[in-house]
Design a protein around this motif. Sequence first.
Motif, PDB file in Angstrom:
ATOM      1  N   SER A 185      -2.386 -21.408   2.489  1.00  0.00           N
ATOM      2  CA  SER A 185      -1.439 -20.847   1.526  1.00  0.00           C
ATOM      3  C   SER A 185      -1.548 -19.335   1.389  1.00  0.00           C
ATOM      4  N   ALA A 186      -2.719 -18.770   1.648  1.00  0.00           N
ATOM      5  CA  ALA A 186      -2.892 -17.322   1.523  1.00  0.00           C
ATOM      6  C   ALA A 186      -2.076 -16.556   2.553  1.00  0.00           C
ATOM      7  N   ASP A 187      -1.653 -17.230   3.621  1.00  0.00           N
ATOM      8  CA  ASP A 187      -0.915 -16.565   4.699  1.00  0.00           C
ATOM      9  C   ASP A 187       0.587 -16.784   4.640  1.00  0.00           C
ATOM     10  N   THR A 188       1.044 -17.819   3.939  1.00  0.00           N
ATOM     11  CA  THR A 188       2.441 -18.245   4.049  1.00  0.00           C
ATOM     12  C   THR A 188       3.326 -17.623   2.973  1.00  0.00           C
ATOM     13  N   ALA A 237      -5.766 -13.646   2.411  1.00  0.00           N
ATOM     14  CA  ALA A 237      -4.868 -13.531   3.554  1.00  0.00           C
ATOM     15  C   ALA A 237      -5.663 -13.219   4.811  1.00  0.00           C
ATOM     16  N   GLY A 238      -5.248 -13.825   5.920  1.00  0.00           N
ATOM     17  CA  GLY A 238      -5.958 -13.634   7.177  1.00  0.00           C
ATOM     18  C   GLY A 238      -5.008 -13.300   8.312  1.00  0.00           C
ATOM     19  N   VAL A 239      -5.566 -13.282   9.513  1.00  0.00           N
ATOM     20  CA  VAL A 239      -4.792 -13.036  10.734  1.00  0.00           C
ATOM     21  C   VAL A 239      -4.836 -14.300  11.577  1.00  0.00           C
ATOM     22  N   GLU A 240      -3.663 -14.854  11.878  1.00  0.00           N
ATOM     23  CA  GLU A 240      -3.593 -16.078  12.667  1.00  0.00           C
ATOM     24  C   GLU A 240      -3.374 -15.710  14.137  1.00  0.00           C
ATOM     25  N   PHE A 241      -4.241 -16.241  14.977  1.00  0.00           N
ATOM     26  CA  PHE A 241      -4.303 -15.902  16.395  1.00  0.00           C
ATOM     27  C   PHE A 241      -3.769 -17.074  17.210  1.00  0.00           C
ATOM     28  N   LEU A 289       4.894 -16.829   8.277  1.00  0.00           N
ATOM     29  CA  LEU A 289       3.820 -15.857   8.458  1.00  0.00           C
ATOM     30  C   LEU A 289       4.402 -14.464   8.662  1.00  0.00           C
ATOM     31  N   SER A 290       3.725 -13.474   8.125  1.00  0.00           N
ATOM     32  CA  SER A 290       4.188 -12.100   8.283  1.00  0.00           C
ATOM     33  C   SER A 290       3.748 -11.548   9.627  1.00  0.00           C
ATOM     34  N   GLU A 291       4.493 -10.580  10.135  1.00  0.00           N
ATOM     35  CA  GLU A 291       4.162  -9.960  11.418  1.00  0.00           C
ATOM     36  C   GLU A 291       2.788  -9.302  11.375  1.00  0.00           C
ATOM     37  N   ASP A 292       2.429  -8.801  10.213  1.00  0.00           N
ATOM     38  CA  ASP A 292       1.116  -8.149  10.074  1.00  0.00           C
ATOM     39  C   ASP A 292      -0.038  -9.135  10.112  1.00  0.00           C
ATOM     40  N   GLY A 293       0.269 -10.418   9.961  1.00  0.00           N
ATOM     41  CA  GLY A 293      -0.786 -11.422   9.917  1.00  0.00           C
ATOM     42  C   GLY A 293      -0.824 -12.317  11.134  1.00  0.00           C
ATOM     43  N   VAL A 294      -0.210 -11.885  12.239  1.00  0.00           N
ATOM     44  CA  VAL A 294      -0.142 -12.719  13.437  1.00  0.00           C
ATOM     45  C   VAL A 294      -0.450 -11.884  14.676  1.00  0.00           C
ATOM     46  N   VAL A 295      -1.223 -12.464  15.586  1.00  0.00           N
ATOM     47  CA  VAL A 295      -1.456 -11.878  16.910  1.00  0.00           C
ATOM     48  C   VAL A 295      -1.239 -12.980  17.948  1.00  0.00           C
ATOM     49  N   PHE A 296      -0.473 -12.661  18.989  1.00  0.00           N
ATOM     50  CA  PHE A 296      -0.257 -13.584  20.097  1.00  0.00           C
ATOM     51  C   PHE A 296      -1.026 -13.058  21.311  1.00  0.00           C
ATOM     52  N   MET A 300      -5.764  -7.103  23.088  1.00  0.00           N
ATOM     53  CA  MET A 300      -5.730  -8.210  22.136  1.00  0.00           C
ATOM     54  C   MET A 300      -6.796  -8.040  21.055  1.00  0.00           C
ATOM     55  N   LEU A 301      -8.023  -7.694  21.465  1.00  0.00           N
ATOM     56  CA  LEU A 301      -9.103  -7.487  20.502  1.00  0.00           C
ATOM     57  C   LEU A 301      -8.780  -6.342  19.553  1.00  0.00           C
ATOM     58  N   ALA A 302      -8.144  -5.300  20.078  1.00  0.00           N
ATOM     59  CA  ALA A 302      -7.775  -4.156  19.235  1.00  0.00           C
ATOM     60  C   ALA A 302      -6.756  -4.570  18.177  1.00  0.00           C
ATOM     61  N   GLN A 303      -5.811  -5.432  18.563  1.00  0.00           N
ATOM     62  CA  GLN A 303      -4.833  -5.922  17.583  1.00  0.00           C
ATOM     63  C   GLN A 303      -5.513  -6.739  16.490  1.00  0.00           C
ATOM     64  N   LEU A 304      -6.417  -7.625  16.877  1.00  0.00           N
ATOM     65  CA  LEU A 304      -7.126  -8.441  15.899  1.00  0.00           C
ATOM     66  C   LEU A 304      -7.953  -7.571  14.959  1.00  0.00           C
ATOM     67  N   GLN A 305      -8.638  -6.612  15.537  1.00  0.00           N
ATOM     68  CA  GLN A 305      -9.472  -5.724  14.727  1.00  0.00           C
ATOM     69  C   GLN A 305      -8.620  -4.903  13.769  1.00  0.00           C
ATOM     70  N   GLY A 306      -7.498  -4.386  14.274  1.00  0.00           N
ATOM     71  CA  GLY A 306      -6.645  -3.551  13.440  1.00  0.00           C
ATOM     72  C   GLY A 306      -5.998  -4.321  12.306  1.00  0.00           C
ATOM     73  N   LYS A 307      -5.462  -5.491  12.615  1.00  0.00           N
ATOM     74  CA  LYS A 307      -4.752  -6.253  11.579  1.00  0.00           C
ATOM     75  C   LYS A 307      -5.717  -6.845  10.557  1.00  0.00           C
ATOM     76  N   LEU A 308      -6.887  -7.312  11.000  1.00  0.00           N
ATOM     77  CA  LEU A 308      -7.858  -7.810  10.030  1.00  0.00           C
ATOM     78  C   LEU A 308      -8.422  -6.657   9.212  1.00  0.00           C
ATOM     79  N   GLY A 309      -8.577  -5.509   9.856  1.00  0.00           N
ATOM     80  CA  GLY A 309      -9.068  -4.326   9.143  1.00  0.00           C
ATOM     81  C   GLY A 309      -8.128  -3.906   8.026  1.00  0.00           C
ATOM     82  N   GLN A 310      -6.821  -4.045   8.239  1.00  0.00           N
ATOM     83  CA  GLN A 310      -5.851  -3.708   7.202  1.00  0.00           C
ATOM     84  C   GLN A 310      -5.985  -4.612   5.985  1.00  0.00           C
ATOM     85  N   LEU A 311      -6.575  -5.788   6.204  1.00  0.00           N
ATOM     86  CA  LEU A 311      -6.794  -6.741   5.106  1.00  0.00           C
ATOM     87  C   LEU A 311      -8.194  -6.608   4.513  1.00  0.00           C
TER      88      LEU A 311
END
Length: 448
Positions: free
Chosen positions: A117-120, A189-193, A229-236, A275-286
């Motif tokens: 629920s924290a992500d949706t 809120a988290g980052v969904e990978f 899910l928000s764009e800021d909370g997702v990495v593909f 990919m790792l940079a995206q995960l680090q950046g988006k989780l860092g924003q949170l």
Amino acid sequence: MKSCEVNFDGLVGPTHNYGGLSYGNVASQSNSQQSSNPKEAALQGLAKMKALMEMGFVQGVLAPQERPDVAALRNLGFAGTDAQVIEQAAKQAMPLLVASCSASSMWVANAATVSPSADTADGRVHFTAANLNCKYHRSIEHPTTSRVLGAMFADQQHFAHHAALPAVAQFGDEGAANHTRFCCDYGEAGVEFFVFGRSAFDTRYPSPQKYPARQTLEASQAVARLHGLSEDGVVFGQQNPAVIDAGVFHNDVIAVGNGEVLFYHEDAFLDTEQMLAQLQGKLGQLGGNFQSICVPRSQVGVEDAVRSYLFNSQLLTRPDGTMLLIVPEECRNNERVWQYLQGLTASGGLIREVNVFDLKQSMQNGGGPACLRLRVALNETELAAVNPGVIMTPPLYDTLTQWVDKHYRDSLRETDLADPQLLLECRTALDELTQILKLGSVYPFQIN
């Protein structure tokens, strides 16, 4: 509000057998036609659930499916009574009978993708049942999966359920086996990978040449949209096609994540650094601190990773913030893998302990600890809204072990699948199980 991640393990079904149905899954194919032990398989799974419960983790149970799936056989042209349908299939198309008897629903990492629920967008926990359309024996699971999940997470105030994506190759979806969530706390809120093997429409992405890529980018994107899910909370991220061709049929065979940590093999992904940079950046924003543990190919090759299922493990966060890794016995039996794990825990890093479990019956069919569980992050209110009958307790463990002892066979071979008595045994067992787990009527034989 306090939150936790609950592991809902799949209970192995009474028809557990080695049909060798999963092309691309090395273990499944190499053990085809061997005699299985359904009772031992179910008890091994229950032992893992009990152990995690006793370690202080909240543990749940996800019920198996009705097998053989007589309705699926009827849809393929077999007619008459249930016994006649089974008899005809055995004589005319044994591979179809074997497929209709598969107990593959035990690997509930493929049951669905779950967003907390924290992500949706609507603040509910979202479930999308996986269509699993790459393999016929799994493609018939999602209707019952949806009913079982609906009975477990019934409160619409807290839980939202989505039907499986269109059952076509362009939207091949294998569920949480290709999905990981990173967060500081399960309630934040988290980052969904989302990890995909190929793109159905974009030719810029390479595809494997030997084995099929079961998860498409388009399926992952659709699930993310359905869950709000928000764009800021997702990495593909794309799985390396070369490792798919080496037998890594799902991402959870080559990587596992939890909390702020990704544990992965050097050859797991394409464009790994980006990919790792995206995960680090988006989780860092949170406010998070993304960390990764890369297992170099010089220490553990992909072949050893596939044989041992090193990465098909459960990475669990203990109360002190350190990590516990749950691995199958095959890791200890592999000299290179075990040497790596001994060094990992001795280094004083994030992963401090490795616990080994005997899951041979599941492993021989291609599923390890991570395959057997569906992770659901819940806050206190949501956990209280879950059907309490599916949460593991000492009395429930005792009841389920007695239930298995009563209803399961000690041995099952392909020829046994033609016995119409097996269907009656399965239905009797499942009818009793729905009462134990307080699920109501979720199986076709209970509804029709």
